[in-house]
Design an enzyme around this catalytic site. Sequence first.
Site, PDB file in Angstrom:
ATOM      1  N   THR A   1       0.824  -1.216   0.000  1.00 57.72           N
ATOM      2  CA  THR A   1       0.000   0.000   0.000  1.00 57.72           C
ATOM      3  C   THR A   1       0.857   1.264   0.000  1.00 57.72           C
ATOM      4  OG1 THR A   1      -0.136  -0.265   2.376  1.00 57.72           O
ATOM      5  CG2 THR A   1      -2.006  -1.002   1.100  1.00 57.72           C
ATOM      6  N   ASP A   2       0.188   2.406  -0.219  1.00 57.24           N
ATOM      7  CA  ASP A   2       0.874   3.696  -0.264  1.00 57.24           C
ATOM      8  C   ASP A   2       0.816   4.393   1.089  1.00 57.24           C
ATOM      9  OD1 ASP A   2       1.080   3.410  -3.092  1.00 57.24           O
ATOM     10  OD2 ASP A   2      -1.013   3.989  -3.212  1.00 57.24           O
TER      11      ASP A   2
ATOM     12  N   SER B   1       1.464   8.575   4.881  1.00 56.40           N
ATOM     13  CA  SER B   1       0.806   8.530   3.594  1.00 56.40           C
ATOM     14  C   SER B   1       1.876   8.899   2.587  1.00 56.40           C
ATOM     15  CB  SER B   1      -0.348   9.521   3.557  1.00 56.40           C
ATOM     16  OG  SER B   1      -0.847   9.597   2.259  1.00 56.40           O
ATOM     17  N   ARG B   2       2.201   7.969   1.690  1.00 55.35           N
ATOM     18  CA  ARG B   2       3.369   8.197   0.841  1.00 55.35           C
ATOM     19  C   ARG B   2       3.071   9.092  -0.353  1.00 55.35           C
ATOM     20  NH1 ARG B   2       4.289   2.175   1.294  1.00 55.35           N
ATOM     21  NH2 ARG B   2       5.015   2.066   3.426  1.00 55.35           N
ATOM     22  N   VAL B   3       1.815   9.149  -0.778  1.00 56.12           N
ATOM     23  CA  VAL B   3       1.548   9.990  -1.945  1.00 56.12           C
ATOM     24  C   VAL B   3       0.524  11.071  -1.663  1.00 56.12           C
ATOM     25  CG1 VAL B   3       2.146   8.254  -3.640  1.00 56.12           C
ATOM     26  CG2 VAL B   3      -0.177   8.364  -2.782  1.00 56.12           C
TER      27      VAL B   3
END
Lengths: 207, 507
Positions: free
Chosen positions: B338-339, B364-366
């Site tokens: 997951t992101d 939250s990576r994006v």
Amino acid sequence: MSQSASPPTVLDIEAEQLGKIYARALLGAAQAAGSTESVLEELGEICDRGLRGHPELLAAFASPRVDMTEKSRIIDRLFGDASPVLVQLMKVMARRGRLGYLAAVRTSAVEQYDEFAGRVVAEVRTAVPLDDVLRTELTNQLAQKLGRTVRLREVVDERLIGGMVVRVGDTVFDSSVASRLDKLGRAAKAGFAHQLLTHSERFSSAT
Amino acid sequence: MKFNSDEIASVLQAEIEQFDSKIEVREVGTVLEVGDGIARVYGLFGVMAGEMVEFPNGATGLAFNLEENSVGVIILGDYLTIREGDEVKALGTLLSVPVGEEVIGRVLDPLGNPLDGKGPVQSELTRPVEVIAAGVAERQPVTEPMQTGIKAIDAMTPIGRGQRELIIGDRKTGKTSIAIDAILNQKGKGVKCFYVAIGQKDSAVASVVDVLERHGAMEYTTVVAAGASSPAPLQYVAPYAGTAMAEHFMFNGGHALIVYDDLSKQATAYRQMSLLMRRPPGREAYPGDVFYCHSRLLERSSKLSEELGGGSLTSLPIIETLEGEVSAYIPTNVISITDGQIYVQPDLFFAGVRPAMNAGISVSRVGGAAQTKAMKKVAGGLRLQLAAFRALEAFAQLGTDLEPETQRDLDRGYRMVELLKQPQYQPMSVNEQVISLYAGTKGFLDDIDVKSVRHFEAGLLQFVHDKYTSLLQKMDQENALSDEIVEGIEKAIKDYKSTYKPVESAV
């Protein structure tokens, strides 16, 4: 040559494998002796009448406690007048402790011989027994379609109501009345449900 | 009410007239053995992997294992009335489910059959359950926000449309509530929502449906349910089926949100099937391809390129951990796919911090790219501040005397924690969140009693709605914090504060 009407429901992978190997050997030997047809017929006879009719014989053949020489003696006494190739095969199988797999050998041998001779078995299910005219016509039609010689295996099944179901290998051609009625029933039900949901007011009068 | 039998007869007659009977050609096999939701079939030599088959009792199956001498079929339905020797028919198609507007507002099983008693789904369209996800060229980066309506999440771990954000935590820590809040907040935003319940108690699913109905969220939501009493194959298929329904909207330029509740149960169902199929077990007895099972599912969430309509599918997978063990097999797998993840913790939950998100390890990576400018401005650095506060708080518990500066940071921290609490099923709009967080981060709450913070916030927002509607409108238009808006917000807060009377603590 009659076979059981329903396909086998027990899969014994070991028996199938062994059967294939011994069957290939048997066909090779029988062909060299020039008597394949008669050998297969005799083998069928032994399996259907001898073994299936006498479970104790089958048990004796399969049992490791009955020793090899005893088995050979039984074979000589019971099947002494069979073709020498077949007697030899049974003795070899007895020596290797595989005599219990004779039925599997027979199944494989018939399959392999059919394959070799370009024949297929078509199972025909009908509600009433086939007559000769229909039988020849069906055989010819199928042979033409499949490009092979067709051997029919006939099964009478009253549940079909009418029409016929032809099964070749794993493919089934179904034009029986029973299955058509079933499909019609389903289609009508689905169509009616659709109508009922989309125009429900059509079907009821508010009184 | 009277039924009109003539009409019924005429419809049936039309159906019969339209029916054209052809010779049916089908490929068949024979059931060798059946049990535990699995059948071994002899024959079916031309069957494809994943092809649908039909049993005489009407149950469908899926060709799962193609072996040398037999085919392993998973039975999606009633397997108790299937018998040895039954004829199995190959249907020649892959498993597909009905899709389209008709599925919205329904409660369905993973095959698209109704569970809500509202009749069959009247959709002409179907979509295969297993498809390969969109490729690199068909995608674009995530830039649009997917507001969950939860302050803590939208501020610290923002989610973008097309993102996969994992919600992970122990049982009873509010994982489902976060997902439900996110669904409730999509009202009026044109996002279709899908809630996939896997291996849940049917009572829990019923209460989720009830909540969605009460908040008017069933108008844009579909529930796909494979409860704890459904056979393992249905639980395994459920997320793929839900994704297929959601993808239909994505590929038609729409936006969809899907919640998988939860994937650990799906992995368990898949493990059961694999072990019964005698696939070799690996770590924790999961089969070797359990990673692929989840990665191919989550990869289907994406933000499509403009040429393909720019639709998106956002997913919120849920994973339940045991005793906070995130290094178990399935949690690590899904974390890596997951992101980002929202990590909820029981100790926070029971301390009353709800949503019980641990800001330190949630990421939250994006999503950052997908935050509105206004939100980015007020919430930037909030996550780090909060993490620093947690460290400071632990230190302060030692009872040492603190410098006034440190004490002030600590006080601010207590108020921020209080501000980030939010009751269940009450999602907030972005503007409300921005005003609340602005008040907190700029120190307007420092002189409010910690216990009164939430009361103050509620009052402030009500006050802004009543007296400063023009400010909210302007915030909607600009979407960024211009000086004018900042001025407006500060004025509103000061205005309210001058009239604010703290509640007398009743206790």
